[in-house]
Write a protein that holds these residues in place. Structure first.
Motif, PDB file in Angstrom:
ATOM      1  N   GLN A 297       0.801  -1.227   0.000  1.00  0.00           N
ATOM      2  CA  GLN A 297       0.000   0.000   0.000  1.00  0.00           C
ATOM      3  C   GLN A 297       0.834   1.277   0.000  1.00  0.00           C
ATOM      4  N   SER A 298       1.981   1.259   0.651  1.00  0.00           N
ATOM      5  CA  SER A 298       2.816   2.474   0.624  1.00  0.00           C
ATOM      6  C   SER A 298       3.812   2.429  -0.521  1.00  0.00           C
TER       7      SER A 298
ATOM      8  N   SER B   6       6.700   0.944  -0.195  1.00  0.00           N
ATOM      9  CA  SER B   6       8.048   0.951   0.396  1.00  0.00           C
ATOM     10  C   SER B   6       8.663  -0.446   0.350  1.00  0.00           C
TER      11      SER B   6
ATOM     12  N   PRO C   9      -8.654   6.608  -3.918  1.00  0.00           N
ATOM     13  CA  PRO C   9      -8.193   7.848  -4.530  1.00  0.00           C
ATOM     14  C   PRO C   9      -9.347   8.805  -4.791  1.00  0.00           C
TER      15      PRO C   9
ATOM     16  N   LEU D 201      -1.777   7.102  -7.103  1.00  0.00           N
ATOM     17  CA  LEU D 201      -2.699   5.992  -6.904  1.00  0.00           C
ATOM     18  C   LEU D 201      -3.820   5.977  -7.944  1.00  0.00           C
TER      19      LEU D 201
ATOM     20  N   SER E 192       8.490   4.923   0.441  1.00  0.00           N
ATOM     21  CA  SER E 192       7.542   5.518  -0.491  1.00  0.00           C
ATOM     22  C   SER E 192       6.231   5.749   0.249  1.00  0.00           C
ATOM     23  N   ASN E 193       5.463   6.667  -0.237  1.00  0.00           N
ATOM     24  CA  ASN E 193       4.180   6.932   0.420  1.00  0.00           C
ATOM     25  C   ASN E 193       3.083   7.056  -0.628  1.00  0.00           C
ATOM     26  N   LEU E 194       2.821   5.944  -1.240  1.00  0.00           N
ATOM     27  CA  LEU E 194       1.827   5.917  -2.311  1.00  0.00           C
ATOM     28  C   LEU E 194       0.458   6.387  -1.821  1.00  0.00           C
ATOM     29  N   LYS E 195       0.132   6.045  -0.592  1.00  0.00           N
ATOM     30  CA  LYS E 195      -1.192   6.415  -0.070  1.00  0.00           C
ATOM     31  C   LYS E 195      -1.416   7.922  -0.128  1.00  0.00           C
TER      32      LYS E 195
ATOM     33  N   THR F 181      -0.614   9.945  -2.259  1.00  0.00           N
ATOM     34  CA  THR F 181      -0.952  10.456  -3.592  1.00  0.00           C
ATOM     35  C   THR F 181      -2.435  10.320  -3.895  1.00  0.00           C
ATOM     36  N   ALA F 182      -3.162   9.671  -3.010  1.00  0.00           N
ATOM     37  CA  ALA F 182      -4.597   9.474  -3.259  1.00  0.00           C
ATOM     38  C   ALA F 182      -5.369  10.778  -3.164  1.00  0.00           C
ATOM     39  N   ALA F 183      -4.851  11.698  -2.382  1.00  0.00           N
ATOM     40  CA  ALA F 183      -5.617  12.906  -2.092  1.00  0.00           C
ATOM     41  C   ALA F 183      -5.899  13.741  -3.335  1.00  0.00           C
ATOM     42  N   SER F 184      -4.926  13.794  -4.240  1.00  0.00           N
ATOM     43  CA  SER F 184      -5.077  14.689  -5.386  1.00  0.00           C
ATOM     44  C   SER F 184      -6.025  14.148  -6.443  1.00  0.00           C
TER      45      SER F 184
END
Lengths: 493, 51
Positions: A58-59, A61, A119, A374, B16-19, B21-24
């Motif tokens: 999910q992240s 990393s 998202p 995402l 990494s902090n993919l989560k 990026t959900a906000a945009s």
């Protein structure tokens, strides 16, 4: 976004304890223990001799873990039999749990049962904004490759070339449909696009005019078999900053066994000479030499290394997509050999980079820290929504692989998209909507795979092509291994 | 390093902090390309954000 995974209220109203400490301390406690499904879908544990990794799905990393952490996490997803970690002392188990809890606090590890993040894509994932086009400038080819999905050029129909005005109209439509989006992509494809260079030159000129007038950025790519790649054409590609995809299958015998002239003759020698000459004229230009591997060269790692030894430093190789009955198709029993080739490729790439003679392998170039957002990862390639293919007659299809398939004509370059419902159907085929993707650790990196392959193999875009999935997962693990090695400077991370 | 914050069994290689990026909801300026067998496909993870 009603189709996406619902967020359960209880997840929001009852914040979880970090839990892992509690779990791993005893590994017998039921309360707070993450589910096996949660662990397997959000924590991907994988290893190679001498190194073990944990990918947080999910992240995004990536962590290196030691043997104790490997075994404790294995116990959590029940991959390691109960009792198998008896050799690890309670103190070590507690340390592992402490480490994992810290990662969770830092945000580089998700709690296994966390729901997927939603998202903020608005209320719908219906038809998107078209911002990329594949122009089939030639439904014809000067080669007859055995595995060609395009019917050796005609895509199941008659052989034809795209008139320049159709290509220019396509660009007009692209600039119109793309609205406020600035970056646009256009691929020249076929068949063999070099058979219609006059149109390509006109279309590029038109595109540059549109670009200047609109302030948008238009990136062209041309895919060629290199048979007719003359210095003059190469100069045109260089002068116009056009990226090139050069199709070569590797070793002469492998290449010539499949990639033949119209009259059945070999092509390797001529293609290799043309490709090398061209690449040498663009030291900074973007290109990829790309090959297709089949069940006849499951040792394709030797083809990749052959191309690297010939002097190409940007290489891509992909599995053939053929019907199961084809002599070329990759079958389940072939997968161990495919996996072994990727393993060897990682070893070789690490060794060569350390020797200062490294090369790029497209699928291993993961951008973990600054990859797509995402929202992008939900829908993958964008076929049918953000990306369409254009036939020589000007018909629009969701992508080049759908060209000629019944029921997929979306419109044409003059009147635009007449059937937006096709784009909506692709919009519904996101990773949260596919059961097999929702449980897969690779979901945010492959984004559900190729719709065309899914449709070809399963008759629906809602169910991915399983052998493609298995190869993709292996390829991603290989890429992550290489990324870890690069990040740590160690031979294996 | 504070011993309490020291990790003994895990080393983060890439954070990494993919989560986030959900906000945009996405700017949609990213590359749109192909995942299929004939063009050089994109494993989505290997595209850089153009923002």
């Amino acid at each position: 976004m009603p189709d996406l995974l619902p967020v359960r209220l209880q997840d929001l109203l009852h914040p979880r304890k970090s839990g892992v400490q509690e779990i791993a301390n005893g590994l017998e406690l039921q309360r707070g223990r993450p589910t096996r499904a949660g662990v397997s879908r959000n924590w991907r544990r994988f290893g190679v001799p001498g190194a073990r990794f944990l990918l947080d799905v999910q992240s995004g990393s990536l962590h290196c873990i030691d043997e104790a952490a490997w075994d404790v996490i294995g116990q959590l997803d029940e991959a390691v039999p109960r009792g198998a970690i008896a050799h690890i002392g309670a103190d070590q188990i507690a340390e592992v749990a402490h480490d994992l809890d810290m990662l969770i606090e830092e945000g580089t590890l998700s709690y296994p049962d966390d729901p997927d993040t939603m998202p903020n894509t608005g209320q719908t994932l219906g038809p998107g904004v078209v911002k990329a086009m594949c122009l089939h400038v030639a439904h014809d080819c000067d080669m007859r490759c055995g595995y060609c999905f395009a019917g050796t050029g005609g895509f199941g129909g008659g052989r034809s070339l795209m008139p320049a005005e159709v290509g220019c109209a396509a660009l007009d439509l692209l600039f119109k449909l793309s609205g406020g989006i600035r970056h646009l992509d256009v691929d020249f494809f076929g068949g063999e696009p070099l058979l219609n260079m006059e149109a390509v030159r006109t279309i590029v000129k038109h595109g540059r005019r549109l670009e200047a007038a609109s302030g948008k950025v238009l990136k062209f790519t041309l895919t060629t078999n290199c048979l007719g790649l003359t210095p003059d054409i190469g100069g045109f590609l260089n002068d116009n900053n056009i990226a090139a995809v050069l199709s070569i299958d590797g070793r002469p015998a492998v290449h010539d066994a499949v990639r033949r002239t119209e009259h059945g003759g070999p092509t390797h020698e001529r293609i290799m000479a043309n490709a090398l000459q061209f690449v040498q004229t663009r030291p900074d230009g973007e290109y990829y030499v790309r090959g297709t591997y089949t069940r006849r060269n499951l040792d394709f790692v030797d083809d990749v290394l052959y191309l690297a030894d010939m002097g190409f430093d940007s290489i891509s190789f992909e599995p053939v997509v053929s019907p199961p009955e084809s002599p070329y198709s990759i079958r389940e029993q072939d997968l161990p050999q495919v996996y072994a080739s990727y393993d060897r490729l990682v070893d070789e790439m690490i060794a060569r980079r350390r020797q200062g003679r490294g090369f790029r392998f497209f699928h291993f170039d993961l951008n973990l820290a600054n990859g797509p957002c995402l929202a992008k990862r939900l829908l993958g390639c964008g076929a049918g929504r953000e990306y369409v293919a254009v036939t020589p007659a000007g018909e629009l299809y969701p992508c080049h692989q759908f060209v000629g398939r019944d029921g997929f004509i979306m419109g044409d370059v003059r009147s635009g998209i007449a059937r937006p419902e096709i784009g909506s159907e692709f919009g519904r085929a996101h990773i949260y909507a596919k059961p097999v993707c929702r449980g897969c650790w690779a979901r945010y990196m492959c984004s559900g795979g190729c719709h065309a392959n899914a449709h070809q193999m399963n008759g629906t875009i809602a169910e991915p092509y399983s052998i493609g999935c298995r190869i993709t997962r292996k390829r991603l693990e290989s890429a992550l291994t290489l990324a870890a090695a690069e990040a740590t400077g160690d031979s294996r991370a | 390093m504070d011993k309490k914050n020291e990790k003994k069994h895990v080393k983060t290689v890439i954070a990494s902090n993919l989560k986030a990026t959900a906000a945009s909801g996405g700017c949609r300026e990213c590359q749109t390309s192909c995942q299929s067998a004939c063009k050089t496909s994109c494993t989505l993870g290997n595209q850089a954000c153009r923002k």
